[in-house]
Motif scaffolding. Sequence first.
Motif, mmCIF file in Angstrom:
data_model
loop_
_atom_site.group_PDB
_atom_site.id
_atom_site.type_symbol
_atom_site.label_atom_id
_atom_site.label_comp_id
_atom_site.label_asym_id
_atom_site.label_seq_id
_atom_site.Cartn_x
_atom_site.Cartn_y
_atom_site.Cartn_z
ATOM 1 N N TRP A 178 0.809 -1.215 0.000
ATOM 2 C CA TRP A 178 0.000 0.000 0.000
ATOM 3 C C TRP A 178 0.845 1.270 0.000
ATOM 4 C CZ3 TRP A 178 -0.444 4.139 3.343
ATOM 5 C CH2 TRP A 178 -1.459 5.062 3.025
ATOM 6 N N PRO A 179 1.896 1.392 0.817
ATOM 7 C CA PRO A 179 2.652 2.657 0.806
ATOM 8 C C PRO A 179 3.196 3.015 -0.575
ATOM 9 C CG PRO A 179 3.226 1.374 2.735
ATOM 10 C CD PRO A 179 2.391 0.479 1.865
ATOM 11 N N ARG A 180 3.701 2.036 -1.288
ATOM 12 C CA ARG A 180 4.240 2.322 -2.625
ATOM 13 C C ARG A 180 3.126 2.778 -3.564
ATOM 14 N NH1 ARG A 180 7.117 -2.041 -6.763
ATOM 15 N NH2 ARG A 180 7.288 -0.613 -8.528
ATOM 16 N N ALA A 181 2.016 2.058 -3.557
ATOM 17 C CA ALA A 181 0.901 2.424 -4.435
ATOM 18 C C ALA A 181 0.351 3.796 -4.077
ATOM 19 C CB ALA A 181 -0.194 1.361 -4.351
ATOM 20 N N ALA A 182 0.244 4.074 -2.783
ATOM 21 C CA ALA A 182 -0.321 5.348 -2.346
ATOM 22 C C ALA A 182 0.596 6.508 -2.709
ATOM 23 C CB ALA A 182 -0.574 5.306 -0.840
ATOM 24 N N ARG A 183 1.899 6.324 -2.552
ATOM 25 C CA ARG A 183 2.830 7.391 -2.908
ATOM 26 C C ARG A 183 2.806 7.654 -4.413
ATOM 27 N NH1 ARG A 183 8.249 8.001 0.587
ATOM 28 N NH2 ARG A 183 7.999 10.021 -0.411
ATOM 29 N N ASP A 184 2.652 6.603 -5.217
ATOM 30 C CA ASP A 184 2.525 6.794 -6.659
ATOM 31 C C ASP A 184 1.270 7.611 -6.975
ATOM 32 O OD1 ASP A 184 4.835 5.411 -7.182
ATOM 33 O OD2 ASP A 184 3.845 3.547 -7.754
ATOM 34 N N CYS A 185 0.195 7.337 -6.247
ATOM 35 C CA CYS A 185 -1.044 8.096 -6.448
ATOM 36 C C CYS A 185 -0.829 9.579 -6.149
ATOM 37 C CB CYS A 185 -2.153 7.547 -5.546
ATOM 38 S SG CYS A 185 -2.887 5.993 -6.091
ATOM 39 N N VAL A 186 -0.142 9.873 -5.060
ATOM 40 C CA VAL A 186 0.110 11.265 -4.684
ATOM 41 C C VAL A 186 0.960 11.958 -5.750
ATOM 42 C CG1 VAL A 186 1.192 12.775 -2.979
ATOM 43 C CG2 VAL A 186 -0.115 10.782 -2.227
ATOM 44 N N ALA A 187 1.982 11.264 -6.257
ATOM 45 C CA ALA A 187 2.845 11.853 -7.279
ATOM 46 C C ALA A 187 2.069 12.129 -8.564
ATOM 47 C CB ALA A 187 4.023 10.929 -7.555
ATOM 48 N N THR A 188 1.158 11.232 -8.917
ATOM 49 C CA THR A 188 0.313 11.444 -10.098
ATOM 50 C C THR A 188 -0.610 12.634 -9.894
ATOM 51 O OG1 THR A 188 0.373 9.093 -10.679
ATOM 52 C CG2 THR A 188 -1.443 10.402 -11.578
ATOM 53 N N LEU A 189 -1.205 12.720 -8.701
ATOM 54 C CA LEU A 189 -2.122 13.813 -8.403
ATOM 55 C C LEU A 189 -1.398 15.153 -8.420
ATOM 56 C CD1 LEU A 189 -5.143 14.174 -7.623
ATOM 57 C CD2 LEU A 189 -4.390 14.257 -5.240
ATOM 58 N N ARG A 190 -0.183 15.197 -7.895
ATOM 59 C CA ARG A 190 0.558 16.458 -7.890
ATOM 60 C C ARG A 190 0.932 16.889 -9.305
ATOM 61 N NH1 ARG A 190 2.886 20.297 -5.158
ATOM 62 N NH2 ARG A 190 2.487 19.625 -3.029
ATOM 63 N N MET A 191 1.268 15.939 -10.165
ATOM 64 C CA MET A 191 1.545 16.282 -11.557
ATOM 65 C C MET A 191 0.325 16.938 -12.197
ATOM 66 S SD MET A 191 3.507 16.322 -14.255
ATOM 67 C CE MET A 191 4.843 15.122 -14.267
ATOM 68 N N GLU A 192 -0.843 16.355 -11.980
ATOM 69 C CA GLU A 192 -2.054 16.917 -12.578
ATOM 70 C C GLU A 192 -2.409 18.259 -11.949
ATOM 71 O OE1 GLU A 192 -3.499 15.887 -15.229
ATOM 72 O OE2 GLU A 192 -2.114 14.200 -15.355
ATOM 73 N N ALA A 193 -2.154 18.420 -10.657
ATOM 74 C CA ALA A 193 -2.421 19.702 -10.008
ATOM 75 C C ALA A 193 -1.534 20.798 -10.587
ATOM 76 C CB ALA A 193 -2.202 19.577 -8.502
ATOM 77 N N GLY A 194 -0.292 20.450 -10.931
ATOM 78 C CA GLY A 194 0.588 21.428 -11.556
ATOM 79 C C GLY A 194 0.141 21.811 -12.950
ATOM 80 N N ARG A 195 -0.396 20.829 -13.676
ATOM 81 C CA ARG A 195 -0.847 21.096 -15.047
ATOM 82 C C ARG A 195 -2.176 21.833 -15.078
ATOM 83 N NH1 ARG A 195 0.344 14.976 -17.287
ATOM 84 N NH2 ARG A 195 2.515 15.288 -17.927
ATOM 85 N N HIS A 196 -3.008 21.666 -14.040
ATOM 86 C CA HIS A 196 -4.358 22.219 -14.062
ATOM 87 C C HIS A 196 -4.663 22.938 -12.749
ATOM 88 C CE1 HIS A 196 -5.152 19.929 -17.736
ATOM 89 N NE2 HIS A 196 -4.574 18.903 -17.142
ATOM 90 N N PRO A 197 -3.980 24.048 -12.474
ATOM 91 C CA PRO A 197 -4.213 24.756 -11.211
ATOM 92 C C PRO A 197 -5.607 25.351 -11.108
ATOM 93 C CG PRO A 197 -2.856 26.075 -12.685
ATOM 94 C CD PRO A 197 -2.987 24.715 -13.335
#
Length: 287
Positions: A178-197
């Motif tokens: 779970w920690p690995r999967a969850a951290r990947d989710c956070v990294a994906t979400l932050r990428m999208e947040a940067g692209r779509h503020p």
Amino acid sequence: MTVRDQPSRDNELGDFLRARRAALDPHGAGFPDDGRLRRVPGLRREELAQLAHVSVDYVVRLEQGRTRRVSRSVLDALADALRLAPDERAYLFALADAAPAPAVPPSGRPPVDPQLRQLLATMHDVPAMVLNRRLDVLAWNRAATALLTDFGTLAPGERNLIRLTFLDDAYRALYADWPRAARDCVATLRMEAGRHPEDRELTSLIGELTACDANFRAWWADHRVRGPRQLTKTYAHPLAGPLTLDVQQFTVDTRPDQQLIAYTAPPGSPAHEGLRFLLQWAPAPRG
């Protein structure tokens, strides 16, 4: 939670630069120990300025949010100096290009075309879903219900893979790591947040997860980002046992905000046999 603890988009560029500067080993960047005490880990501002061939004052203004527009050549120099990975470099450029903000898109979830729903329905042996950039689950098939959960039993606002990963105990337990999967989710979400503020629903999701989960708060502060790449995920399914699956990601040309996600396994592999067993008992999805 105090107002200070709430996620802010006022200075994402400066926050990202500080986080990456703090994460870089000074010795690996070519700076020997000069005997001075480092108050924080990572590079000093003057060291980053030296590597990027800009003034220290310019680095200070960038990190404090007093300079919002940055030339491509300076961004390249900063990315090189900070030794950013390709995803991190793309994220840096997205943050720098975020001002002025684009027009706010209409709220709500865009519909899934009937033809795409029909394709999902014909993928009998392949768990598949349609997601948007926030990882909202817009449509799914019977196999996805068998593998993950029956999204039709959830309220529309709860049909989000990242929200489920952090806030739903049963969904969380599906991950073998779970920690690995969850951290990947956070990294994906932050990428999208940067692209779509400008995406208010995305900002709201980040705020909810920040308020509700300490792990999310800590990993969000790391400023790790990741874009699309070849993925494998391992599930500890309560009925089928361990399943290591390839995650296939396809863009939808008619709906740029949507992706078709499919989970596959090599024929004859334990995961392939596990999926076949699982689908024998899968009910039809609701919703």
